[in-house]
Design an enzyme around this catalytic site. Structure first.
Site, mmCIF file in Angstrom:
data_model
loop_
_atom_site.group_PDB
_atom_site.id
_atom_site.type_symbol
_atom_site.label_atom_id
_atom_site.label_comp_id
_atom_site.label_asym_id
_atom_site.label_seq_id
_atom_site.Cartn_x
_atom_site.Cartn_y
_atom_site.Cartn_z
ATOM 1 N N TYR A 1 37.171 41.716 49.430
ATOM 2 C CA TYR A 1 36.338 41.446 50.605
ATOM 3 C C TYR A 1 37.060 41.869 51.889
ATOM 4 O O TYR A 1 36.950 41.219 52.918
ATOM 5 C CB TYR A 1 35.882 39.974 50.632
ATOM 6 C CG TYR A 1 35.209 39.589 49.327
ATOM 7 C CD1 TYR A 1 33.954 40.100 49.020
ATOM 8 C CD2 TYR A 1 35.847 38.794 48.380
ATOM 9 C CE1 TYR A 1 33.342 39.807 47.807
ATOM 10 C CE2 TYR A 1 35.246 38.496 47.171
ATOM 11 C CZ TYR A 1 33.995 39.007 46.889
ATOM 12 O OH TYR A 1 33.397 38.716 45.689
ATOM 13 N N CYS B 1 35.800 43.496 70.945
ATOM 14 C CA CYS B 1 35.371 42.699 72.099
ATOM 15 C C CYS B 1 34.565 41.490 71.651
ATOM 16 O O CYS B 1 33.347 41.401 71.871
ATOM 17 C CB CYS B 1 34.583 43.581 73.054
ATOM 18 S SG CYS B 1 35.573 44.981 73.575
ATOM 19 N N TYR C 1 34.752 33.468 57.591
ATOM 20 C CA TYR C 1 34.908 32.280 56.725
ATOM 21 C C TYR C 1 36.053 31.375 57.166
ATOM 22 O O TYR C 1 36.510 30.550 56.368
ATOM 23 C CB TYR C 1 35.229 32.704 55.285
ATOM 24 C CG TYR C 1 34.360 33.750 54.657
ATOM 25 C CD1 TYR C 1 32.995 33.530 54.479
ATOM 26 C CD2 TYR C 1 34.907 34.933 54.179
ATOM 27 C CE1 TYR C 1 32.214 34.487 53.853
ATOM 28 C CE2 TYR C 1 34.128 35.887 53.551
ATOM 29 C CZ TYR C 1 32.778 35.662 53.398
ATOM 30 O OH TYR C 1 32.011 36.604 52.774
ATOM 31 N N ARG D 1 37.206 38.531 57.011
ATOM 32 C CA ARG D 1 37.302 37.210 56.377
ATOM 33 C C ARG D 1 37.744 36.095 57.322
ATOM 34 O O ARG D 1 37.136 35.028 57.332
ATOM 35 C CB ARG D 1 38.235 37.255 55.145
ATOM 36 C CG ARG D 1 37.731 38.160 54.022
ATOM 37 C CD ARG D 1 38.554 38.019 52.752
ATOM 38 N NE ARG D 1 38.430 36.681 52.218
ATOM 39 C CZ ARG D 1 39.348 35.740 52.317
ATOM 40 N NH1 ARG D 1 40.508 35.986 52.883
ATOM 41 N NH2 ARG D 1 39.121 34.551 51.820
ATOM 42 N N GLY E 1 34.098 33.955 40.627
ATOM 43 C CA GLY E 1 34.365 32.834 41.530
ATOM 44 C C GLY E 1 35.747 32.240 41.461
ATOM 45 O O GLY E 1 36.097 31.405 42.304
ATOM 46 N N GLU F 1 32.200 37.629 35.489
ATOM 47 C CA GLU F 1 31.991 38.560 36.607
ATOM 48 C C GLU F 1 33.049 38.351 37.688
ATOM 49 O O GLU F 1 32.733 38.075 38.846
ATOM 50 C CB GLU F 1 30.605 38.328 37.231
ATOM 51 C CG GLU F 1 29.430 38.485 36.285
ATOM 52 C CD GLU F 1 28.098 38.003 36.901
ATOM 53 O OE1 GLU F 1 28.122 37.399 38.000
ATOM 54 O OE2 GLU F 1 27.063 38.240 36.287
ATOM 55 N N PRO F 2 34.314 38.466 37.362
ATOM 56 C CA PRO F 2 35.347 38.197 38.372
ATOM 57 C C PRO F 2 35.473 39.327 39.386
ATOM 58 O O PRO F 2 35.385 40.496 39.031
ATOM 59 C CB PRO F 2 36.632 38.089 37.534
ATOM 60 C CG PRO F 2 36.381 38.968 36.354
ATOM 61 C CD PRO F 2 34.902 38.889 36.071
ATOM 62 N N GLY F 3 35.641 38.979 40.623
ATOM 63 C CA GLY F 3 35.901 39.973 41.668
ATOM 64 C C GLY F 3 37.231 39.681 42.329
ATOM 65 O O GLY F 3 38.257 40.297 42.050
ATOM 66 N N ARG F 4 37.201 38.656 43.180
ATOM 67 C CA ARG F 4 38.382 38.292 43.963
ATOM 68 C C ARG F 4 39.651 38.136 43.119
ATOM 69 O O ARG F 4 40.719 38.615 43.490
ATOM 70 C CB ARG F 4 38.094 36.970 44.679
ATOM 71 C CG ARG F 4 39.171 36.544 45.659
ATOM 72 C CD ARG F 4 38.923 35.106 46.151
ATOM 73 N NE ARG F 4 37.583 34.897 46.643
ATOM 74 C CZ ARG F 4 37.188 35.106 47.911
ATOM 75 N NH1 ARG F 4 38.060 35.492 48.803
ATOM 76 N NH2 ARG F 4 35.930 34.900 48.267
HETATM 77 C C1 LIG Z 1 30.285 37.847 44.400
HETATM 78 C C2 LIG Z 1 29.825 37.649 43.025
HETATM 79 C C3 LIG Z 1 30.754 37.603 41.981
HETATM 80 C C4 LIG Z 1 32.242 37.687 42.191
HETATM 81 O O1 LIG Z 1 32.752 36.571 42.851
HETATM 82 P P1 LIG Z 1 34.348 36.420 43.045
HETATM 83 O O2 LIG Z 1 34.485 35.157 43.789
HETATM 84 O O3 LIG Z 1 34.789 37.597 43.839
HETATM 85 O O4 LIG Z 1 34.956 36.387 41.701
HETATM 86 C C5 LIG Z 1 30.265 37.470 40.698
HETATM 87 N N1 LIG Z 1 28.945 37.380 40.437
HETATM 88 C C6 LIG Z 1 28.018 37.403 41.430
HETATM 89 C C7 LIG Z 1 26.583 37.315 41.096
HETATM 90 C C8 LIG Z 1 28.435 37.528 42.746
HETATM 91 O O5 LIG Z 1 27.528 37.552 43.724
#
Ligand SMILES: *Cc1c(COP(=O)(O)O)cnc(C)c1O
Length: 417
Positions: A373, A345, A317, A313, A239, A274-277
């Site tokens: 994303y 379209c 969002y 995105r 997050g 659990e970092p993604g972004r």
């Molecule tokens: C999407 C998600 C993440 C990653 O979130 P980011 O904002 O991309 O860091 C981590 N854990 C869970 C359960 C998620 O659904």
């Protein structure tokens, strides 16, 4: 984005000309920097070096096999939300013992597969899921490691579509039901309780929601310990936000140090993120070509070859993403306020509203911060083949990591009556 700069009037990514990339691979084109991904991952890992930890990259942010493989080689685990992501992670060389499985709708087939490969744990999001996992583990003669994803009911202060830790969200187990659900889990024969987790939303730019969530989760850890339920890990989710415009999110280093501080009385507890972004967003860009400009009724449109099908995105969002011209600047009195729009379209097919640009037909533009994303949410809407993806390495190397889809790919699996 730290690896983009102009030289002799043209934009480079590391030392690679964007024009050359567009010529070689075509547009629209996703481009990622392996160095940036590595740097972001190491900023988490370095700040955690004195604490037992696991960084589980959230595969949904960008699940290209090369991205997953790069992170697996650095020691990352993975947070997955489907069997598709599980298979991708395994294909990319992930260690199953470093995989956590989140998501509210895990199917029987998905649970069975995850048990067979031996993942680290299921992040369980409801009571019926707990019973389903127990049943399947029983059938397989296995014990399932589980963590309960608790909804700490804190306001992440982000866009409502990416806020997940409020009472009204579908995610996780309500804070009020947490202890009771742990007691039920403890009574099941094929379940082993190993952890607790939360994930309160995405693109968080303030520390306080993370700290509040950690306090609430740690209060549960204490209550569980009092009932003789001892956890091995605490997973504080992902997050962490990034800078798209002028946001100033805390660094991973600051976030991690504040959270480690909170855990100082829990030396045994492994900390999981659990970092993604924050790993991939600013490692990626989308190159697109201006097909036409259109000037009417006081509106100026730059109509480009990438659309909401490639990058959703902005439409989904209301996300703001920086747009840079690849040719630095034309005569400044040709500047106009443009809406950068795609071929789809739908009136919502706008990549950027009201940007001051000077553009002509066939110019290239770059949409910044498109590493998270972006491709992972791309679709074939309006029957556009999805773009190619390229990885930059060692400042001047580039490799194709996903071929542009062909028209045959569009109807693969379809049958004519
Ligand atoms: C999407 C998600 C993440 C990653 O979130 P980011 O904002 O991309 O860091 C981590 N854990 C869970 C359960 C998620 O659904």
């Amino acid at each position: 984005m730290d690896f983009l700069h102009y030289q002799n009037g043209y934009l480079l990514a590391d030392n690679v000309s964007i024009c050359d990339l567009a010529n070689q691979y075509g547009t629209p084109l996703y481009v990622y920097s392996a160095d940036h991904i590595t740097k972001q991952f190491l900023s988490y890992q370095d700040s955690l070096k004195n604490k037992k930890h696991l960084i589980c990259y959230a595969a949904k942010a960008n699940s290209n096999l090369s991205v997953l493989n790069l992170l697996a080689k650095l020691g990352a685990g993975f947070d997955i939300v489907s069997q598709g992501e599980l298979e991708r992670a395994l294909k990319a060389g992930a260690d199953p013992k470093k995989i956590v499985f989140s998501g509210v709708a895990k199917s029987v087939v998905e649970i069975r597969r995850a048990l067979e490969v031996g993942i680290k744990c299921f992040n369980v999001e409801s009571e019926p899921e707990l019973y389903r996992i127990n049943d399947i583990a029983h059938q397989l003669g296995k014990t399932a490691n589980i963590s309960l994803r608790i909804n700490p009911d804190v306001d992440a202060k982000t866009h409502p579509y990416i806020s997940t830790g409020l009472r009204e969200n579908k995610f996780g187990i309500s804070y009020q039901l947490a202890l009771d659900t742990y007691r039920k889990a403890a009574s099941l024969n094929n379940i082993k309780i190993v952890g607790i987790d939360c994930h309160i939303g995405s693109q968080l730019t303030e520390l306080s929601p993370f700290l509040d969530a950690a306090d609430r989760i740690l209060a549960l850890v204490d209550q569980l310990a009092a009932e003789n339920i001892h956890l091995k890990h605490i997973d504080l989710g992902g997050g962490l936000g990034v800078c798209y415009d002028d946001e100033q999110p805390p660094s991973a280093t600051l976030l991690v140090s504040k959270l480690i501080e909170k855990l100082k009385n829990y030396p045994e507890l492994e900390i999981v993120f659990e970092p993604g972004r924050s790993i991939v967003a600013n490692a990626g860009l989308l190159i697109t070509k201006v097909e036409y400009t259109k000037h009417q009724d006081g509106n100026h449109f730059a109509i480009v070859d990438a659309g909401m099908n490639d990058l959703i995105r902005p439409a989904l969002y209301q996300a703001w993403m920086q747009v840079l011209p690849v040719k630095e600047s034309r005569d400044s009195n040709t500047k106009k306020i443009y809406n950068v729009v795609g071929p789809i379209c739908e009136s919502s097919d706008v990549l950027a509203y009201q940007r001051e640009l000077s553009v002509e037909q066939d110019d290239l533009l770059v949409i910044c911060s498109a590493g998270a994303y972006g491709f992972s949410m791309a679709s074939n809407y309006n029957s556009h083949p999805r773009p190619a993806e390229v990885m930059l390495e060692d400042s001047n190397q580039h490799k194709l990591i996903r071929e542009r889809e062909t028209f045959d790919d569009l109807w693969r699996g379809e049958l004519v009556l």
